[in-house]
Design a protein around this motif. Structure first.
Motif, PDB file in Angstrom:
ATOM      1  N   THR A  48       0.840  -1.205   0.000  1.00 49.13           N
ATOM      2  CA  THR A  48       0.000   0.000   0.000  1.00 49.13           C
ATOM      3  C   THR A  48       0.875   1.255   0.000  1.00 49.13           C
ATOM      4  N   GLY A  49       2.069   1.172   0.622  1.00 46.84           N
ATOM      5  CA  GLY A  49       2.988   2.309   0.603  1.00 46.84           C
ATOM      6  C   GLY A  49       3.384   2.656  -0.833  1.00 46.84           C
ATOM      7  N   ASP A  50       3.726   1.622  -1.622  1.00 47.14           N
ATOM      8  CA  ASP A  50       4.095   1.850  -3.030  1.00 47.14           C
ATOM      9  C   ASP A  50       2.909   2.424  -3.803  1.00 47.14           C
ATOM     10  N   MET A  51       1.722   1.894  -3.539  1.00 43.64           N
ATOM     11  CA  MET A  51       0.532   2.386  -4.275  1.00 43.64           C
ATOM     12  C   MET A  51       0.285   3.859  -3.966  1.00 43.64           C
ATOM     13  N   LEU A  52       0.463   4.210  -2.684  1.00 45.66           N
ATOM     14  CA  LEU A  52       0.223   5.607  -2.285  1.00 45.66           C
ATOM     15  C   LEU A  52       1.297   6.531  -2.871  1.00 45.66           C
ATOM     16  N   ARG A  53       2.553   6.059  -2.880  1.00 48.46           N
ATOM     17  CA  ARG A  53       3.624   6.886  -3.476  1.00 48.46           C
ATOM     18  C   ARG A  53       3.379   7.068  -4.967  1.00 48.46           C
ATOM     19  N   ARG A  76       4.400  13.227   7.196  1.00 46.81           N
ATOM     20  CA  ARG A  76       4.442  13.294   8.671  1.00 46.81           C
ATOM     21  C   ARG A  76       4.730  11.942   9.280  1.00 46.81           C
ATOM     22  N   GLY A  77       4.297  10.878   8.590  1.00 43.27           N
ATOM     23  CA  GLY A  77       4.492   9.534   9.126  1.00 43.27           C
ATOM     24  C   GLY A  77       3.232   8.972   9.759  1.00 43.27           C
ATOM     25  N   ASP A  78       2.106   9.700   9.600  1.00 42.75           N
ATOM     26  CA  ASP A  78       0.833   9.178  10.126  1.00 42.75           C
ATOM     27  C   ASP A  78       0.217   8.199   9.119  1.00 42.75           C
ATOM     28  N   LEU A  79      -0.787   7.471   9.568  1.00 42.51           N
ATOM     29  CA  LEU A  79      -1.473   6.544   8.669  1.00 42.51           C
ATOM     30  C   LEU A  79      -2.542   7.270   7.871  1.00 42.51           C
ATOM     31  N   VAL A  80      -2.685   6.926   6.608  1.00 38.13           N
ATOM     32  CA  VAL A  80      -3.797   7.454   5.828  1.00 38.13           C
ATOM     33  C   VAL A  80      -5.057   6.668   6.223  1.00 38.13           C
ATOM     34  N   ILE A 101      -9.244   4.726   2.350  1.00 36.77           N
ATOM     35  CA  ILE A 101      -8.393   4.858   1.162  1.00 36.77           C
ATOM     36  C   ILE A 101      -7.597   3.578   0.906  1.00 36.77           C
ATOM     37  N   VAL A 102      -6.927   3.056   1.934  1.00 39.37           N
ATOM     38  CA  VAL A 102      -6.068   1.887   1.661  1.00 39.37           C
ATOM     39  C   VAL A 102      -6.887   0.627   1.386  1.00 39.37           C
ATOM     40  N   ILE A 103      -8.023   0.499   2.036  1.00 37.65           N
ATOM     41  CA  ILE A 103      -8.864  -0.677   1.757  1.00 37.65           C
ATOM     42  C   ILE A 103      -9.356  -0.592   0.301  1.00 37.65           C
ATOM     43  N   ASP A 132       2.156  -6.287   1.902  1.00 35.60           N
ATOM     44  CA  ASP A 132       3.347  -5.642   2.469  1.00 35.60           C
ATOM     45  C   ASP A 132       2.931  -4.251   2.955  1.00 35.60           C
ATOM     46  N   GLY A 133       2.872  -4.085   4.280  1.00 35.41           N
ATOM     47  CA  GLY A 133       2.446  -2.791   4.814  1.00 35.41           C
ATOM     48  C   GLY A 133       0.930  -2.667   4.900  1.00 35.41           C
ATOM     49  N   PHE A 134       0.240  -3.728   4.717  1.00 35.14           N
ATOM     50  CA  PHE A 134      -1.224  -3.800   4.840  1.00 35.14           C
ATOM     51  C   PHE A 134      -1.559  -5.186   5.364  1.00 35.14           C
ATOM     52  N   PRO A 135      -2.448  -5.342   6.317  1.00 30.57           N
ATOM     53  CA  PRO A 135      -3.183  -4.305   7.051  1.00 30.57           C
ATOM     54  C   PRO A 135      -2.316  -3.644   8.127  1.00 30.57           C
ATOM     55  N   ARG A 136      -2.707  -2.443   8.505  1.00 32.94           N
ATOM     56  CA  ARG A 136      -1.992  -1.709   9.546  1.00 32.94           C
ATOM     57  C   ARG A 136      -2.907  -1.322  10.700  1.00 32.94           C
ATOM     58  N   THR A 137      -4.175  -1.633  10.594  1.00 33.03           N
ATOM     59  CA  THR A 137      -5.124  -1.380  11.697  1.00 33.03           C
ATOM     60  C   THR A 137      -6.050  -2.592  11.796  1.00 33.03           C
ATOM     61  N   ARG A 140      15.612   8.553  -2.366  1.00 33.67           N
ATOM     62  CA  ARG A 140      15.402   8.386  -0.925  1.00 33.67           C
ATOM     63  C   ARG A 140      13.981   8.839  -0.641  1.00 33.67           C
ATOM     64  N   ARG A 141      13.273   8.102   0.200  1.00 35.52           N
ATOM     65  CA  ARG A 141      11.894   8.477   0.517  1.00 35.52           C
ATOM     66  C   ARG A 141      11.865   9.719   1.386  1.00 35.52           C
ATOM     67  N   ALA A 142      10.871  10.588   1.108  1.00 34.73           N
ATOM     68  CA  ALA A 142      10.741  11.829   1.871  1.00 34.73           C
ATOM     69  C   ALA A 142      10.507  11.546   3.352  1.00 34.73           C
ATOM     70  N   THR A 173       7.165   9.288  14.321  1.00 34.07           N
ATOM     71  CA  THR A 173       5.703   9.222  14.163  1.00 34.07           C
ATOM     72  C   THR A 173       5.295   7.866  13.597  1.00 34.07           C
ATOM     73  N   ARG A 174       6.062   7.359  12.642  1.00 29.15           N
ATOM     74  CA  ARG A 174       5.718   6.069  12.034  1.00 29.15           C
ATOM     75  C   ARG A 174       5.817   4.944  13.057  1.00 29.15           C
ATOM     76  N   LEU A 175       6.837   5.032  13.936  1.00 29.86           N
ATOM     77  CA  LEU A 175       6.973   4.000  14.972  1.00 29.86           C
ATOM     78  C   LEU A 175       5.816   4.044  15.958  1.00 29.86           C
TER      79      LEU A 175
HETATM   80  P1  AMP Z   1       5.327   2.121   3.836  1.00 26.97           P
HETATM   81  O1  AMP Z   1       5.977   2.236   2.506  1.00 26.97           O
HETATM   82  O2  AMP Z   1       4.598   0.824   4.014  1.00 26.97           O
HETATM   83  O3  AMP Z   1       6.280   2.404   4.965  1.00 26.97           O
HETATM   84  O4  AMP Z   1       4.205   3.264   3.901  1.00 26.97           O
HETATM   85  C1  AMP Z   1       4.539   4.621   3.779  1.00 26.97           C
HETATM   86  C2  AMP Z   1       3.402   5.476   4.319  1.00 26.97           C
HETATM   87  O5  AMP Z   1       2.215   5.228   3.562  1.00 26.97           O
HETATM   88  C3  AMP Z   1       3.006   5.190   5.755  1.00 26.97           C
HETATM   89  O6  AMP Z   1       3.816   5.884   6.697  1.00 26.97           O
HETATM   90  C4  AMP Z   1       1.557   5.682   5.769  1.00 26.97           C
HETATM   91  O7  AMP Z   1       1.498   7.094   5.777  1.00 26.97           O
HETATM   92  C5  AMP Z   1       1.069   5.217   4.397  1.00 26.97           C
HETATM   93  N1  AMP Z   1       0.526   3.837   4.431  1.00 26.97           N
HETATM   94  C6  AMP Z   1       1.033   2.741   3.789  1.00 26.97           C
HETATM   95  N2  AMP Z   1       0.281   1.660   4.019  1.00 26.97           N
HETATM   96  C7  AMP Z   1      -0.727   2.061   4.841  1.00 26.97           C
HETATM   97  C8  AMP Z   1      -1.810   1.393   5.456  1.00 26.97           C
HETATM   98  N3  AMP Z   1      -2.026   0.078   5.284  1.00 26.97           N
HETATM   99  N4  AMP Z   1      -2.655   2.127   6.241  1.00 26.97           N
HETATM  100  C9  AMP Z   1      -2.466   3.444   6.413  1.00 26.97           C
HETATM  101  N5  AMP Z   1      -1.440   4.137   5.888  1.00 26.97           N
HETATM  102  C10 AMP Z   1      -0.571   3.457   5.092  1.00 26.97           C
END
Ligand code: AMP
Length: 220
Positions: free
Chosen positions: A31-36, A55-59, A63-65, A84-89, A160-162, A171-173
């Motif tokens: 989901t991180g790659d999809m969002l980027r 900021r490092g917060d979750l979207v 949106i991610v679902i 990879d990186g999903f699910p996060r909640t 390099r990722r922003a 914040t991500r941790l």
């Molecule tokens: P990642 O590449 O997995 O580290 O994700 C980078 C950023 O994308 C995260 O810090 C969140 O802001 C967002 N993100 C990625 N996957 C999710 C997810 N499953 N739920 C919410 N936010 C996400």
């Protein structure tokens, strides 16, 4: 075979997902790659999530679902899906369970990659990726080749990722511990959790994951 790679930012989920893609012909759904990608292509959604990601917060779960639903509906994965990186909640975990059931699929393994927090800072701040194929490099452990060309695809643009900086990592941790780590108990209770030491070398981690998920059926 469908599996989730679970772990804090910098645990090596992306790197191991790529290895699984090569070894088992699986499809990586990050989901991180999809969002980027949404940000780079300047879609409305990309604009909405940009600040949140930096900021490092979750979207939002919605949106991610939505992104995962779209990808799962788009086609069949030969060897299965790697999340990879999903699910996060917990809401995302429930939604994934429902989506898989709708598709008549099962979630076979949830692999938790355990890495201590001090190691994450070093890993994240030295990280870069090939802009063409996504191969992951690290200043200390896997530097970009001296000829400036990606060892996987020969590309020469590296990024390099922003959000790979110490402030955003904090914040991500925090988001990981508050919102994602409850999934460890969730999948443990469902009998799906396997844990591996994510601090070992890349190849050792890959071997531990292979041992944890067991033999893979051809074409499964
Ligand atoms: P990642 O590449 O997995 O580290 O994700 C980078 C950023 O994308 C995260 O810090 C969140 O802001 C967002 N993100 C990625 N996957 C999710 C997810 N499953 N739920 C919410 N936010 C996400």
């Amino acid at each position: 075979m469908n599996l989730i790679l679970l772990g804090p930012p910098g645990a090596g989920k992306g790197t191991q997902a790529r290895k699984l893609v090569d070894a088992y012909d699986m499809v990586q759904l990050s989901t991180g790659d999809m969002l980027r990608e949404a940000r780079t292509s300047g879609t409305e959604m990309g604009k909405i999530v940009a600040d949140v990601m930096d900021r490092g917060d979750l979207v939002t779960d919605e949106i991610v679902i939505g992104l995962i639903r779209e990808k799962l509906g788009a086609g069949k994965a030969g060897g299965g899906f790697i999340f990879d990186g999903f699910p996060r909640t917990l809401a995302q975990a429930d939604a994934l369970g429902a989506l898989m059931a709708e598709m008549g699929q099962t979630l076979d393994h949830v692999v938790e990659m355990q890495v201590d927090d001090a190691a994450l800072v070093a890993r994240i701040t030295g990280r870069s990726t090939c802009g063409d194929c996504g191969e992951v490099y690290h200043d200390q452990t896997k530097p970009i080749p001296a000829d400036g060309k990606c060892s996987n695809c020969g590309g020469s643009s590296f990024q390099r990722r922003a959000d790979d900086n110490e402030d955003s990592l904090k914040t991500r941790l925090l988001a990981y511990y508050k919102q994602t780590s409850p999934l460890i108990g969730y999948y443990y209770a469902k009998g799906q959790l396997k844990s591996v030491d994510g601090l070992a070398s890349m190849d050792q981690v890959a071997a531990s994951i292979a041992a944890a998920i067991g033999p893979v059926r051809a074409g499964a």
